[in-house]
Structures are given as structure tokens and as C-alpha cells.
Design an enzyme around this catalytic site. Sequence first.
Site, PDB file in Angstrom:
ATOM      1  N   ASN A 136       0.769  -2.940  -0.495  1.00 52.72           N
ATOM      2  CA  ASN A 136      -0.544  -2.406  -0.128  1.00 52.72           C
ATOM      3  C   ASN A 136      -1.275  -2.020  -1.415  1.00 52.72           C
ATOM      4  O   ASN A 136      -0.951  -1.017  -2.034  1.00 52.72           O
ATOM      5  CB  ASN A 136      -0.343  -1.182   0.781  1.00 52.72           C
ATOM      6  CG  ASN A 136      -1.662  -0.520   1.139  1.00 52.72           C
ATOM      7  OD1 ASN A 136      -2.738  -1.064   0.890  1.00 52.72           O
ATOM      8  ND2 ASN A 136      -1.580   0.665   1.726  1.00 52.72           N
TER       9      ASN A 136
ATOM     10  N   LYS B  85      -4.243  -1.088  -1.752  1.00 51.93           N
ATOM     11  CA  LYS B  85      -5.238  -0.022  -1.501  1.00 51.93           C
ATOM     12  C   LYS B  85      -6.570  -0.361  -2.163  1.00 51.93           C
ATOM     13  O   LYS B  85      -6.946  -1.519  -2.262  1.00 51.93           O
ATOM     14  CB  LYS B  85      -4.701   1.333  -1.959  1.00 51.93           C
ATOM     15  CG  LYS B  85      -3.307   1.635  -1.417  1.00 51.93           C
ATOM     16  CD  LYS B  85      -2.946   3.068  -1.545  1.00 51.93           C
ATOM     17  CE  LYS B  85      -1.473   3.257  -1.242  1.00 51.93           C
ATOM     18  NZ  LYS B  85      -1.114   4.617  -0.979  1.00 51.93           N
TER      19      LYS B  85
ATOM     20  N   HIS C  63      -2.568   3.312   8.810  1.00 58.07           N
ATOM     21  CA  HIS C  63      -2.079   3.884   7.550  1.00 58.07           C
ATOM     22  C   HIS C  63      -2.491   5.355   7.483  1.00 58.07           C
ATOM     23  O   HIS C  63      -3.570   5.735   7.940  1.00 58.07           O
ATOM     24  CB  HIS C  63      -2.661   3.116   6.360  1.00 58.07           C
ATOM     25  CG  HIS C  63      -2.000   3.482   5.065  1.00 58.07           C
ATOM     26  ND1 HIS C  63      -2.324   4.618   4.370  1.00 58.07           N
ATOM     27  CD2 HIS C  63      -1.009   2.884   4.357  1.00 58.07           C
ATOM     28  CE1 HIS C  63      -1.571   4.691   3.286  1.00 58.07           C
ATOM     29  NE2 HIS C  63      -0.758   3.649   3.254  1.00 58.07           N
TER      30      HIS C  63
ATOM     31  N   GLU D 265      -3.618   7.135   5.230  1.00 59.16           N
ATOM     32  CA  GLU D 265      -4.890   7.437   4.559  1.00 59.16           C
ATOM     33  C   GLU D 265      -6.062   7.209   5.510  1.00 59.16           C
ATOM     34  O   GLU D 265      -7.088   7.893   5.402  1.00 59.16           O
ATOM     35  CB  GLU D 265      -5.004   6.605   3.270  1.00 59.16           C
ATOM     36  CG  GLU D 265      -4.080   7.165   2.188  1.00 59.16           C
ATOM     37  CD  GLU D 265      -3.510   6.142   1.224  1.00 59.16           C
ATOM     38  OE1 GLU D 265      -4.029   5.023   1.143  1.00 59.16           O
ATOM     39  OE2 GLU D 265      -2.508   6.483   0.560  1.00 59.16           O
TER      40      GLU D 265
ATOM     41  N   GLU E  28       6.171   5.636   7.442  1.00 58.76           N
ATOM     42  CA  GLU E  28       5.716   6.130   6.140  1.00 58.76           C
ATOM     43  C   GLU E  28       5.474   7.635   6.221  1.00 58.76           C
ATOM     44  O   GLU E  28       4.383   8.076   6.634  1.00 58.76           O
ATOM     45  CB  GLU E  28       4.410   5.440   5.748  1.00 58.76           C
ATOM     46  CG  GLU E  28       4.529   3.942   5.621  1.00 58.76           C
ATOM     47  CD  GLU E  28       3.454   3.399   4.676  1.00 58.76           C
ATOM     48  OE1 GLU E  28       3.838   2.907   3.601  1.00 58.76           O
ATOM     49  OE2 GLU E  28       2.261   3.499   4.993  1.00 58.76           O
TER      50      GLU E  28
ATOM     51  N   GLY F 190       2.620   7.990  -2.260  1.00 61.10           N
ATOM     52  CA  GLY F 190       1.907   8.209  -3.516  1.00 61.10           C
ATOM     53  C   GLY F 190       2.284   9.490  -4.232  1.00 61.10           C
ATOM     54  O   GLY F 190       1.598   9.912  -5.160  1.00 61.10           O
TER      55      GLY F 190
ATOM     56  N   SER G 279       6.586   5.880  -1.805  1.00 64.83           N
ATOM     57  CA  SER G 279       7.157   5.984  -3.149  1.00 64.83           C
ATOM     58  C   SER G 279       8.377   5.089  -3.377  1.00 64.83           C
ATOM     59  O   SER G 279       9.289   5.439  -4.139  1.00 64.83           O
ATOM     60  CB  SER G 279       7.488   7.452  -3.486  1.00 64.83           C
ATOM     61  OG  SER G 279       6.292   8.212  -3.534  1.00 64.83           O
TER      62      SER G 279
HETATM   63  C1  PEP Z   1       1.468   3.067   1.039  1.00 67.99           C
HETATM   64  O1  PEP Z   1       0.328   3.312   0.682  1.00 67.99           O
HETATM   65  O2  PEP Z   1       1.661   2.448   2.091  1.00 67.99           O
HETATM   66  C2  PEP Z   1       2.552   3.504   0.173  1.00 67.99           C
HETATM   67  C3  PEP Z   1       3.752   3.425   0.640  1.00 67.99           C
HETATM   68  O3  PEP Z   1       2.227   3.964  -1.061  1.00 67.99           O
HETATM   69  P1  PEP Z   1       3.247   4.340  -2.253  1.00 67.99           P
HETATM   70  O4  PEP Z   1       4.298   3.279  -2.304  1.00 67.99           O
HETATM   71  O5  PEP Z   1       2.411   4.383  -3.481  1.00 67.99           O
HETATM   72  O6  PEP Z   1       3.845   5.667  -1.897  1.00 67.99           O
END
Ligand code: PEP
Length: 316
Positions: free
Chosen positions: A72, A74, A156, A158, A226, A232, A272
Site C-alpha cells: 500500500n 498510500k 483501511h 486511515e 491491521e 506506521g 509495521s
Molecule cells: C498499511 O498502511 O496498510 C500499513 C500496514 O502500513 P505500515 O506497513 O507502514 O504499518
Amino acid sequence: MAVASTSLACPQYSGLRRSCCPKLDTCSLSISTTQSFFQNVHSHLRLSSSPHKACRAVVTMAGSGKFFVGGNWKCSGTKESISKLVTDLNSAKLESDVDVVVAPPFIYIDQVKNSLTDRIEISAQNCWIGKGGAFTGEISGEQLKDIGCKWVILGHSERRHIIGEDDEFIGKKAAYALGQGLGVIACIGELLQEREEGKTFDVCFKQLKAFAESVPSWDNVVIAYEPVWAIGTGKVATPQQAQEVHLAVRDWLSKNVSAEVASKTRVIYGGSVNGSNCADLATQEDIDGFLVGGASLKGPEFATIVNSVTSKKVAA
Ligand code: PEP
């Protein structure tokens, strides 16, 4: 014959601060129901009998789906940085038995589609809830198909927590996208406070239920667990923390949809994930892959994460 070990009976859910089980669907399953669920799951396992794998076997995969890794990107990148990332991905050696997908920002999808190897499929990061038209700033499922996308990420965190999308809205988006022939990467996950209050399962099951109430079929759905506190932040869930939620998700699907869907639907972990922690996570039997944010912006590191599928294999 190698068989995945399973330990469902009544998991301790140690990382979730849930002191007793009764509210959890998993634990109200009778032993016989549980056994029959896993007999069914085992019957779908990809084992060493596969003609494509002469001397290797998948031994730590409870679900029957292929390993899946999504990147992703983003709201990151420029034409130049994306061109470099695509070059790196094109030259990366990727294990064959993994579905690999990247999700560039909308405006770069065409650039990526025209330069990226067909080995890697393209996802959008969002789409409109229905047919296109007078919806300023939105992109429809039809348009994503038209430009060559195979997948769309929906729900997601976000978009849930920054943009304010709710369960019902996300469920409807998923149904429409599936109807257009897109695969859906359906994200669920709890906030830190919800985890600390012992609400992890309640939150995840509620989000799952909203998808279940909308989607006509789970055939083209990948569930991404997630935890919001891990996205992040550099604070990855431990393999055990991720595994216990993934197992609970699979149980929920078994109880509320069907044993077949529970076995076939990929449940991937995001939050992460990087080149150093992916192998340990991948050994967990209910982790069927990853959704990767930050680390997906580095081609070689993303390739390492894709190739962590090898952690699921042993020489037969
Ligand atoms: C994500 O945005 O789906 C995600 C898992 O981000 P990150 O790997 O940076 O934590």
C-alpha cells in the site's frame, strides 16, 4: 503426510486482556464442531502432494489460499520515485507461489500499469460506493477496471479514522467493487484503546459482520487484519498477537459464513511489517500474507516480505 498443527480448542487470547471466553464465538464452539471445522480445513490444505512442489511442503498454513502480499503506497511518491520503485520490483526475484499486488496512488496507476511486470497486480487504495457520475473527486469501480486494476483496498484504518468512513459505507463499497469484478482487500482492526479495553474481537467481528452483510460472495475477498496501533508506528504485533486474531477471524467466518469460506479466505496481517519481522510472522499458521505500507516503498525489502512465504515451507 505433513499436516499443519492446530490448537484451537479454546485459545487463551493472552495478548487481548480478555479474561474469560464466553462472549467469544470461538470458545462457544463444541469440541466436535471445532474438530469438524479443522477436518474441513485440513482437507483444503496445500500439501506436499501438489504436483508443482516436488520436494517442499506447506506445513504452517491453516487456510487453503495462496500466500498474498500487498504493498500500500498510500499518498506517497512522485513520477520519478515511482519509476525507480517499479524498476526495482521488475528486477526482484519473487517466489512463484505468492499473489503480489501493489496499490499506487490513483494518479500513478496508469504509469505503474504501463511499466510494471505483469507478475505483480495492481490495486487501488479506495473507490466510490457505486456507479460513477456527479461525485466530484471520486473514482468508480468501473474506472478502476478500465485502467487495469484487479484489486481495491477498502476499510483501511486511515479511511475509517481520518476520513470517517463507517462500516455500512465500506460494506456497500465492497459489494459494488466485487460486482465490477474487482478483488477486495477488506481491512479490519482495532485502535490501541480498544485493545486495552479488551474489545479487539468485538471491533474486528463488527467490521467483519458489515462486510458479510454486504458482499454477495467471499471468493474475491482478502481480509487484512491491521491493528491501528501497529500501522506506521514501527510497533508490529507479535506473531502470537496476530495469530490469535487471525484464528478468531477464521473461526468467525466458519461460524457465521461457512467452513469453506473460513478455509479459503486469505487473512493477511498489516502493521509495521518489514524485511526483518516478516519471516517470524509468516510462520504463524493463520497468517496468509501481509499488507505492507512503508516497507513496500523499497523494492528489495518488499521482495523480502513477498519471499517470506518460504518460512511456511520445510523440505519434505
Ligand atoms: C498499511 O498502511 O496498510 C500499513 C500496514 O502500513 P505500515 O506497513 O507502514 O504499518
